[in-house]
Design a protein around this motif. Structure first.
Motif, PDB file in Angstrom:
ATOM      1  N   SER A  65       0.819  -1.219   0.000  1.00  0.00           N
ATOM      2  CA  SER A  65       0.000   0.000   0.000  1.00  0.00           C
ATOM      3  C   SER A  65       0.849   1.265   0.000  1.00  0.00           C
ATOM      4  O   SER A  65       0.339   2.354  -0.225  1.00  0.00           O
ATOM      5  CB  SER A  65      -0.957   0.015   1.198  1.00  0.00           C
ATOM      6  N   LYS A  77       2.615   6.441   4.398  1.00  0.00           N
ATOM      7  CA  LYS A  77       1.363   7.004   4.887  1.00  0.00           C
ATOM      8  C   LYS A  77       0.835   6.161   6.035  1.00  0.00           C
ATOM      9  O   LYS A  77       1.105   4.963   6.098  1.00  0.00           O
ATOM     10  CB  LYS A  77       0.335   7.114   3.766  1.00  0.00           C
ATOM     11  N   LEU A  79      -2.208   4.329   8.294  1.00  0.00           N
ATOM     12  CA  LEU A  79      -3.386   3.566   7.907  1.00  0.00           C
ATOM     13  C   LEU A  79      -4.625   4.449   7.742  1.00  0.00           C
ATOM     14  O   LEU A  79      -5.533   4.117   6.995  1.00  0.00           O
ATOM     15  CB  LEU A  79      -3.685   2.472   8.936  1.00  0.00           C
ATOM     16  N   SER A  80      -4.645   5.576   8.436  1.00  0.00           N
ATOM     17  CA  SER A  80      -5.803   6.469   8.355  1.00  0.00           C
ATOM     18  C   SER A  80      -5.893   7.193   7.011  1.00  0.00           C
ATOM     19  O   SER A  80      -6.959   7.682   6.635  1.00  0.00           O
ATOM     20  CB  SER A  80      -5.761   7.501   9.486  1.00  0.00           C
ATOM     21  N   ARG A  82      -6.476   7.242   3.349  1.00  0.00           N
ATOM     22  CA  ARG A  82      -7.162   6.297   2.471  1.00  0.00           C
ATOM     23  C   ARG A  82      -6.927   6.548   0.987  1.00  0.00           C
ATOM     24  O   ARG A  82      -7.387   5.783   0.146  1.00  0.00           O
ATOM     25  CB  ARG A  82      -8.663   6.310   2.759  1.00  0.00           C
ATOM     26  N   VAL A  83      -6.225   7.630   0.644  1.00  0.00           N
ATOM     27  CA  VAL A  83      -5.952   7.947  -0.755  1.00  0.00           C
ATOM     28  C   VAL A  83      -4.451   7.946  -0.983  1.00  0.00           C
ATOM     29  O   VAL A  83      -3.699   8.532  -0.210  1.00  0.00           O
ATOM     30  CB  VAL A  83      -6.542   9.326  -1.143  1.00  0.00           C
ATOM     31  N   HIS A  84      -4.029   7.262  -2.038  1.00  0.00           N
ATOM     32  CA  HIS A  84      -2.613   7.238  -2.411  1.00  0.00           C
ATOM     33  C   HIS A  84      -2.370   8.411  -3.364  1.00  0.00           C
ATOM     34  O   HIS A  84      -3.018   8.516  -4.404  1.00  0.00           O
ATOM     35  CB  HIS A  84      -2.273   5.916  -3.104  1.00  0.00           C
ATOM     36  N   ASP A  93      -7.448   5.421  -4.775  1.00  0.00           N
ATOM     37  CA  ASP A  93      -7.755   4.820  -3.487  1.00  0.00           C
ATOM     38  C   ASP A  93      -6.578   3.953  -3.040  1.00  0.00           C
ATOM     39  O   ASP A  93      -5.995   3.223  -3.841  1.00  0.00           O
ATOM     40  CB  ASP A  93      -9.025   3.971  -3.607  1.00  0.00           C
ATOM     41  N   ARG A  94      -6.241   4.038  -1.774  1.00  0.00           N
ATOM     42  CA  ARG A  94      -5.112   3.299  -1.219  1.00  0.00           C
ATOM     43  C   ARG A  94      -5.235   1.799  -1.456  1.00  0.00           C
ATOM     44  O   ARG A  94      -4.273   1.125  -1.807  1.00  0.00           O
ATOM     45  CB  ARG A  94      -5.033   3.593   0.285  1.00  0.00           C
ATOM     46  N   ASP A  95      -6.442   1.251  -1.278  1.00  0.00           N
ATOM     47  CA  ASP A  95      -6.646  -0.180  -1.440  1.00  0.00           C
ATOM     48  C   ASP A  95      -6.538  -0.610  -2.904  1.00  0.00           C
ATOM     49  O   ASP A  95      -6.063  -1.708  -3.197  1.00  0.00           O
ATOM     50  CB  ASP A  95      -7.992  -0.600  -0.858  1.00  0.00           C
TER      51      ASP A  95
END
Length: 114
Positions: A65, A77, A79-80, A82-84, A93-95
């Motif tokens: 990630s 980054k 975990l909070s 959520r955007v890469h 989106d990070r995921d």
């Protein structure tokens, strides 16, 4: 049903080789991880993929990630976040970024580059 559909519609399934038991020790993540049934999904995917003659690959989860799927740069980054967002201009989106990296890594194990 989820594992069946994933195996039915894909010839190669790549997942992170997550240490779910260790992740459960983090009290902030434990409830979500337990509710999601991560460990069981992996087992079902692997079993069904092998039964159907599909390829199931576990990849090292390190930096999936954090690494930019566009240019390969590491973008640290929490975990909070959520955007890469990367200097190369990629913003997703990070995921989704992590999923692309997992796929690239898995395909790379077969000498396939994207």
């Amino acid at each position: 049903k989820i594992s069946y559909n994933i195996v039915k519609h894909n010839d190669i399934i790549c997942v992170e080789d997550l240490q779910v038991k260790n992740m459960m020790k983090n009290h902030k993540l434990a409830k979500s991880i337990a509710n999601a049934g991560w460990g069981m999904l992996d087992k079902y995917l692997q079993y069904k993929a092998e039964r159907e003659g599909k390829i199931f690959i576990k990849v090292n989860p390190a930096y999936t990630s954090q690494r930019c799927s566009g240019c390969g740069r590491i973008v640290e980054k929490d975990l909070s976040v959520r955007v890469h967002k990367c200097e190369c201009g990629l913003e997703i989106d990070r995921d989704v970024n992590a999923a692309i990296n997992v796929l690239y890594e898995g395909l790379g194990q077969f000498g396939i580059t994207a």
